[in-house]
Design an enzyme around this catalytic site. Sequence first.
Site, PDB file in Angstrom:
ATOM      1  CE  LYS A   2     103.242   3.688 -40.358  1.00 54.42           C
ATOM      2  NZ  LYS A   2     102.803   2.318 -39.990  1.00 54.42           N
ATOM      3  CB  SER A  42      99.930  -1.015 -39.791  1.00 53.20           C
ATOM      4  OG  SER A  42      98.989  -0.650 -38.818  1.00 53.20           O
ATOM      5  CB  SER A  51      98.958   2.789 -38.983  1.00 56.28           C
ATOM      6  OG  SER A  51     100.164   2.063 -39.035  1.00 56.28           O
TER       7      SER A  51
END
Lengths: 495, 95
Positions: A78, A183, A159
Amino acid sequence: MTAITDLGLAGLRDGFRAGDFSAREIADAFNGAVAGAKALNAFIIETPDHATAAAEAADRARAAGELLPLSGVPLGIKDLFCTAGHQTTAASHMLGGFTPTYESTVTGKLFAAGAGMLGKLNLDQFAMGSSNETSAYGNVVSPWRRNDGGNAPLAPGGSSGGSSSAIAARIVPAATGTDTGGSIRQPAAFTGIAGIKPTYGRCSRFGIVAFASSLDQAGAMAQDVRDSAILLEAMSGFDPKDSTSLDVAVPKWEANLSSDLKGKKVGIPKEYRVDNMPAEIDALWRQGIEWLRDAGAEIVDVSLPHTRYALPTYYIIAPAEASSNLARYDGVRYGLRDLPEGANLQEMYAATRAAGFGPEVKRRILIGTYVLSAGYYDAYYTKAQKVRALIARDFEEAFRQVDVLLTPTAPSAAFALGEKSADPLEMYLNDVFTVPASLAGVPAMSVPAGLDGQGLPLGLQIIGRPLDEQGVLNAGLAIEQRAGFTAKPQNWWAK
Amino acid sequence: MSVDAATVRKIASLARIAVTDGDVEAMVPELNNILGWIEQLGEVDTDGVAPLAAVIPNHQRLRDDVVTDGNIRDKVLANAPQAEHGFFAVPKVIE
């Protein structure tokens, strides 16, 4: 034979060890899959050289008989994790082109364990969002589509939406995520994968771009529960560079996986039965209860009376911490600088921050600044900290009666991109089931459990006691084995 | 309570974010909507409840009072938008 890219993390690791294929073959297969899946917009940058170099090192290590836990395995990272020498943007214009000179502890541990990096995965800007529509690098698209023939592009959740999309599309075998209010878990549920947020403090936050420091926690996202356990084990552990890191040993989660829940008690919190919940999600939850009963668990009704206040509490605490954390982006030390002609220092700060932050980030900074401002601090921030104490106490009391809790992960299946982005409040409500565990700091995971009438994945959430990731993983495994979730998105994105 | 345009300008200024008239106009109803929703916390009886700061009990650790890094000036400055003579450079502050 199964394609290399369909094998999960454990399959790749074990196949590589057994000599079924080389690490270089694995890296080549995934680098090719990543390069061919641009339609998903899951990556901000691709790093095939990193994956290849790690693979070559793994092949040499195998020849020398010096295998590491993740030798041969490439991962998606990420783009919230700082990676030395590789651009890290948090999906923001503010950090466009920022190249850290240091490594986050989590990625450092993964690379030291032999893993390679396929690229930096897209996300909601500064991890603020539930749909991946706030990235400065464009929306991530879910590989899934509704079975109505409409082909509406769907949200991969957020997210960690680049992570969830890439795993579901089988262009990475597993990926890192971070979870501040859901998330990891909500995108996992939206895309039919597994994802675990461990106890707050399990994984070091050093080198992770900060959003809300008392909530942010890194975790693992993968195809299934076993892969999540393997990845989380490699990510976790004490770090003196993070003052909130827990100085406790990392258990052998993978080795101790067991779906036998005899003697375990599973709590069903009545407050999670919210209004307007789709009947399919309610039915899946009931099915999940039966699966855990079948695994030997005793089912107990419990109450978490302050559940309905978790979301408004979160939307005070998280923006407050964000407004403080994001004060560092002022155009002086790194990132964007916008210096209008003749501007003074204050004007440079204001212009830089106006240009560098997207609308959702600005909205949260302003809310946070407001709730922390003189005159409102006690009414909002202190009040929220008190309600947070009550929410945490609810969990403590529940865990006196039961070992884990079972709930749905999200109140709906994936929605279409654009469907909820006009109303921030409606978007925030998507995290209603994930936020309470974040506020309490307890471990929680989502496992794929079924499909809705439109053919989209639905997840179930397991929440556990502090530091009992094993209990969470084991209950997750029991569901996974009984759900038999094998659905995969149709490959429409590959070139 | 209700947020008006003047309040939005004030918090934007405190947050060091430049806003246009259009931004302010859009933010007033949005912030009111969110803050109005947050008001429901007023229903919760929190008398005698201590605010929760640390969610998982953890000890404050102290390390030995010794230098553990340093001499990394070039690394620190590597991402600076403007660096001069080994320092971060900003617009003139003092006339």
